[in-house]
Motif scaffolding. Structure first.
Motif, PDB file in Angstrom:
ATOM      1  N   UNK A   1       0.822  -1.207   0.000  1.00 25.63           N
ATOM      2  CA  UNK A   1       0.000   0.000   0.000  1.00 25.63           C
ATOM      3  C   UNK A   1       0.862   1.265   0.000  1.00 25.63           C
ATOM      4  N   UNK A   2       1.927   1.247   0.803  1.00 30.88           N
ATOM      5  CA  UNK A   2       2.813   2.418   0.833  1.00 30.88           C
ATOM      6  C   UNK A   2       3.518   2.623  -0.497  1.00 30.88           C
ATOM      7  N   UNK A   3       3.968   1.524  -1.104  1.00 25.81           N
ATOM      8  CA  UNK A   3       4.640   1.641  -2.397  1.00 25.81           C
ATOM      9  C   UNK A   3       3.718   2.184  -3.471  1.00 25.81           C
ATOM     10  N   UNK A   4       2.493   1.667  -3.498  1.00 16.00           N
ATOM     11  CA  UNK A   4       1.533   2.156  -4.497  1.00 16.00           C
ATOM     12  C   UNK A   4       1.201   3.626  -4.241  1.00 16.00           C
ATOM     13  N   UNK A   5       0.984   3.966  -2.974  1.00 12.94           N
ATOM     14  CA  UNK A   5       0.665   5.365  -2.642  1.00 12.94           C
ATOM     15  C   UNK A   5       1.821   6.286  -2.995  1.00 12.94           C
ATOM     16  N   UNK A   6       3.045   5.866  -2.685  1.00 11.10           N
ATOM     17  CA  UNK A   6       4.207   6.692  -3.001  1.00 11.10           C
ATOM     18  C   UNK A   6       4.351   6.868  -4.504  1.00 11.10           C
ATOM     19  N   UNK A   7       4.187   5.790  -5.250  1.00  8.44           N
ATOM     20  CA  UNK A   7       4.343   5.861  -6.708  1.00  8.44           C
ATOM     21  C   UNK A   7       3.269   6.766  -7.329  1.00  8.44           C
ATOM     22  N   UNK A   8       2.037   6.623  -6.874  1.00  4.74           N
ATOM     23  CA  UNK A   8       0.968   7.464  -7.414  1.00  4.74           C
ATOM     24  C   UNK A   8       1.199   8.926  -7.071  1.00  4.74           C
ATOM     25  N   UNK A   9       1.579   9.205  -5.823  1.00  3.78           N
ATOM     26  CA  UNK A   9       1.828  10.591  -5.433  1.00  3.78           C
ATOM     27  C   UNK A   9       3.043  11.163  -6.156  1.00  3.78           C
ATOM     28  N   UNK A  10       4.061  10.330  -6.326  1.00  5.38           N
ATOM     29  CA  UNK A  10       5.262  10.805  -7.022  1.00  5.38           C
ATOM     30  C   UNK A  10       4.938  11.192  -8.459  1.00  5.38           C
ATOM     31  N   UNK A  11       4.213  10.314  -9.129  1.00  2.41           N
ATOM     32  CA  UNK A  11       3.859  10.609 -10.516  1.00  2.41           C
ATOM     33  C   UNK A  11       2.954  11.845 -10.601  1.00  2.41           C
ATOM     34  N   UNK A  12       2.045  11.944  -9.627  1.00  2.85           N
ATOM     35  CA  UNK A  12       1.141  13.090  -9.658  1.00  2.85           C
ATOM     36  C   UNK A  12       1.892  14.400  -9.433  1.00  2.85           C
ATOM     37  N   UNK A  13       2.790  14.418  -8.448  1.00  2.00           N
ATOM     38  CA  UNK A  13       3.544  15.640  -8.144  1.00  2.00           C
ATOM     39  C   UNK A  13       4.457  16.024  -9.302  1.00  2.00           C
ATOM     40  N   UNK A  14       5.234  15.049  -9.797  1.00  6.00           N
ATOM     41  CA  UNK A  14       6.178  15.349 -10.867  1.00  6.00           C
ATOM     42  C   UNK A  14       5.455  15.712 -12.165  1.00  6.00           C
ATOM     43  N   UNK A  15       4.369  15.005 -12.433  1.00  4.29           N
ATOM     44  CA  UNK A  15       3.633  15.306 -13.671  1.00  4.29           C
ATOM     45  C   UNK A  15       3.015  16.697 -13.609  1.00  4.29           C
ATOM     46  N   UNK A  16       2.475  17.040 -12.455  1.00  8.24           N
ATOM     47  CA  UNK A  16       1.874  18.369 -12.313  1.00  8.24           C
ATOM     48  C   UNK A  16       2.931  19.464 -12.485  1.00  8.24           C
ATOM     49  N   UNK A  17       4.082  19.310 -11.826  1.00  6.22           N
ATOM     50  CA  UNK A  17       5.153  20.300 -11.955  1.00  6.22           C
ATOM     51  C   UNK A  17       5.693  20.352 -13.375  1.00  6.22           C
ATOM     52  N   UNK A  18       5.869  19.169 -13.921  1.00  4.58           N
ATOM     53  CA  UNK A  18       6.415  19.098 -15.287  1.00  4.58           C
ATOM     54  C   UNK A  18       5.467  19.723 -16.297  1.00  4.58           C
ATOM     55  N   UNK A  19       4.193  19.423 -16.208  1.00  3.01           N
ATOM     56  CA  UNK A  19       3.227  19.977 -17.165  1.00  3.01           C
ATOM     57  C   UNK A  19       3.138  21.495 -17.030  1.00  3.01           C
ATOM     58  N   UNK A  20       3.139  21.978 -15.779  1.00  3.07           N
ATOM     59  CA  UNK A  20       3.058  23.423 -15.580  1.00  3.07           C
ATOM     60  C   UNK A  20       4.289  24.128 -16.133  1.00  3.07           C
ATOM     61  N   UNK A  21       5.444  23.539 -15.861  1.00  7.74           N
ATOM     62  CA  UNK A  21       6.694  24.143 -16.330  1.00  7.74           C
ATOM     63  C   UNK A  21       6.771  24.149 -17.849  1.00  7.74           C
ATOM     64  N   UNK A  22       6.482  23.033 -18.473  1.00  8.71           N
ATOM     65  CA  UNK A  22       6.565  22.932 -19.922  1.00  8.71           C
ATOM     66  C   UNK A  22       5.514  23.828 -20.589  1.00  8.71           C
ATOM     67  N   UNK A  23       4.354  23.925 -19.966  1.00  8.49           N
ATOM     68  CA  UNK A  23       3.319  24.798 -20.531  1.00  8.49           C
ATOM     69  C   UNK A  23       3.772  26.258 -20.495  1.00  8.49           C
ATOM     70  N   UNK A  24       4.357  26.677 -19.356  1.00  9.67           N
ATOM     71  CA  UNK A  24       4.855  28.051 -19.270  1.00  9.67           C
ATOM     72  C   UNK A  24       6.000  28.286 -20.251  1.00  9.67           C
ATOM     73  N   UNK A  25       6.875  27.302 -20.374  1.00  9.69           N
ATOM     74  CA  UNK A  25       8.013  27.456 -21.282  1.00  9.69           C
ATOM     75  C   UNK A  25       7.537  27.583 -22.731  1.00  9.69           C
ATOM     76  N   UNK A  26       6.562  26.746 -23.072  1.00  8.14           N
ATOM     77  CA  UNK A  26       6.029  26.828 -24.444  1.00  8.14           C
ATOM     78  C   UNK A  26       5.391  28.221 -24.694  1.00  8.14           C
ATOM     79  N   UNK A  27       4.663  28.678 -23.694  1.00  9.67           N
ATOM     80  CA  UNK A  27       4.017  29.980 -23.843  1.00  9.67           C
ATOM     81  C   UNK A  27       5.052  31.094 -23.941  1.00  9.67           C
ATOM     82  N   UNK A  28       6.129  31.024 -23.149  1.00 10.70           N
ATOM     83  CA  UNK A  28       7.174  32.038 -23.188  1.00 10.70           C
ATOM     84  C   UNK A  28       7.930  31.991 -24.500  1.00 10.70           C
TER      85      UNK A  28
END
Length: 526
Positions: free
Chosen positions: A46-73
């Protein structure tokens, strides 16, 4: 001295005792371990699944926001630059792009009018082209063929890298007919958040493991306590405490097991009581019968002694025609008298009333007296040192030796050798009686001490009663000793008597009147 096989037996007994002591603990331990493993597996999963899901969610959110801003800039800043910008224009555009909400470093690369590369960097010390992987540079610079589904010749590419144990997001894109831009975004805040999450999940896993161990301990106590009570009750039942019962509560399987145990114990108590009653009645019958037979046997014995004297008299007053019958009556009367005496002796052993009357005796003198009283001196070879004082019951030792030596002479062959030694540092007396006969058949050896057992079924009648060796064995047991029978490798049988040198018993010169009267005297009982 201690024999090697005695040491081995001691080690084996100690090992069995240790294993028996650990058996209950190991069952509890296995139950706790199983609970812990199940809980650990579930918590880790359960901890491994929770960590993996949260990790992907955090990194994907940061990555998408950053790349979106970079594309716009890139569209707002880099695309409006001239085809051949100056270094100042690139630097200004890079600074403006780096001030976006995501706060990433920007590297812009273009060519001036002379075809030389011009670089604009928002953070020259932290981000250079060397920080961009070659594979990412190749992908960014590669021009794609435009189609209906692909309207842009250049695309945005990204990659996660690690530098000095710090994770980064590196991305890049090229403006058609304009500069190439790269971004560098530190993911250290996200990594710290994920590490905190990992620690939290680890602590939660540890707490779950501790909780499962406590739960397993409680479950083990709940389950094993009735089992322990059942084991104690079974042990008490095996010790002869047939009134042992278990307290029954509940309707589960353990309660049903307790009810079954109580029912079994009740039936066993009834059967044992019935058997004890019948056994007691049988012993009482044999004892009463033996006592009742003694009075007429005394009179018959007196008559037969008179008849025997008449047979041996020189006058020859007995009719020769009836002499064989008279001799048969005399012989059978003696045999019946011996049988009654032996039955009474066996009855005392069964009733538990037989007792030792011990005294200090010279063992060699005691054996010699036994042999001499029965006129066996010429047929028996004695190997015993005089002066060996032992504490035992002289009368019962005489009974044992008379039976062993008498059987060796009757069923074995002369010479019969009696040897005496001590073992276990002088605490155990060993008397071996060996004959030179054909030995004991292997199928007979296990039964030589059984009551009324005779080796040859075709000769059910013999001079013996079949009780002699069993009485000898009981007399050895009451001393705390043992008798064993075996065949010698070079022929003949050997009976080995083992007795403690210092037997425990009453030190009294005057024994029971019945015991003194009923003792086997004058010959062996077979």
């Amino acid at each position: 001295m201690t024999q090697p096989h005695d040491k081995l037996r001691g080690w084996a007994a100690a090992k069995r005792a240790i294993l028996a002591g650990l058996r209950f603990t190991s069952l509890r331990l296995r139950l706790v371990v199983v609970f812990a493993l199940v809980a650990l597996t579930a918590a880790v999963s359960a901890s491994g699944i929770a960590y993996w899901l949260n990790r992907e969610a955090v990194l994907t959110r940061t990555q998408d926001s950053t790349l979106s801003d970079f594309r716009q800039e890139m569209q707002n800043r880099a695309a409006v630059l001239p085809e051949h910008p100056t270094q100042g224009e690139l630097q200004h555009a890079a600074d403006l792009m780096a001030n976006s909400s995501q706060h990433f470093s920007v590297l812009l690369i273009g060519t001036d009018e002379n075809g030389r590369r011009v670089v604009g960097n928002s953070d020259l010390d932290a981000f250079t082209l060397a920080d961009v992987p070659d594979s990412l540079q190749d992908a960014v610079e590669k021009k794609q063929r435009t189609t209906e589904n692909n309207k842009h010749p250049y695309h945005l590419y990204w990659q996660r890298t690690t530098q000095d144990d710090t994770p980064y997001l590196v991305g890049g894109a090229k403006v058609d007919g304009g500069p190439t831009g790269y971004l560098l975004k530190s993911l250290e805040p996200e990594a710290k958040d994920l590490n905190s999450l990992a620690w939290s999940l680890g602590i939660a896993t540890g707490l779950a493991l501790i909780g499962s161990a406590l739960l397993a301990q409680a479950a083990a106590t709940t389950v094993l306590k009735p089992v322990h009570r059942l084991g104690v009750a079974a042990r008490r039942l095996g010790e002869g405490k047939l009134d042992t019962r278990l307290r029954v509560s509940g309707t589960d399987e353990l309660a049903e097991l307790s009810r079954t145990f109580n029912k079994t114990a009740e039936n066993l108590e009834k059967k044992v009581a019935d058997m004890s009653g019948r056994d007691e009645a049988s012993r009482r019958f044999v004892a009463d019968m033996s006592h009742e037979l003694r009075t007429p046997l005394t009179a018959i014995t007196a008559v037969t002694e008179v008849l025997e004297e008449e047979l041996d008299a020189e006058t020859g007053s007995v009719d020769p025609m009836i002499e064989p019958a008279v001799r048969l009556v005399v012989s059978e009367t003696r045999r019946l008298n011996d049988l009654v005496e032996n039955l009474m002796e066996v009855t005392r052993f069964d009733a538990g009333t037989a007792r030792l009357v011990v005294d200090y005796v010279d063992l060699a003198d005691q054996i010699t007296a036994c042999i001499d009283a029965r006129a066996w001196l010429d047929a028996v070879d004695l190997d015993a040192e005089r002066g060996n004082m032992v504490r035992l019951d002289p009368r019962r030792l005489d009974v044992i030796l008379a039976n062993l030596i008498g059987n060796a002479l009757k069923h074995g062959g002369s010479p019969v050798r009696v040897s005496v030694r001590t073992e276990h540092e002088g605490t155990e007396l060993v008397i071996a009686v060996r004959d030179h006969g054909p030995g004991i058949p292997e199928d007979v050896l296990p039964h030589v001490f059984d009551r009324f057992y005779k080796a040859s079924a075709s000769r059910p009648r013999s001079e013996g009663s079949g009780l002699g060796l069993s009485i000898a064995l009981e007399n050895a047991h009451i001393h705390g000793g043992e008798i064993t029978a075996a065949n010698c490798p070079d022929g003949g049988a050997v009976f080995t008597l083992r007795l403690p040198v210092d037997a425990e018993g009453e030190h009294d010169a005057d024994d029971d009147a019945d015991d003194a009267k009923d003792s086997t005297e004058g010959g062996a009982v077979s």
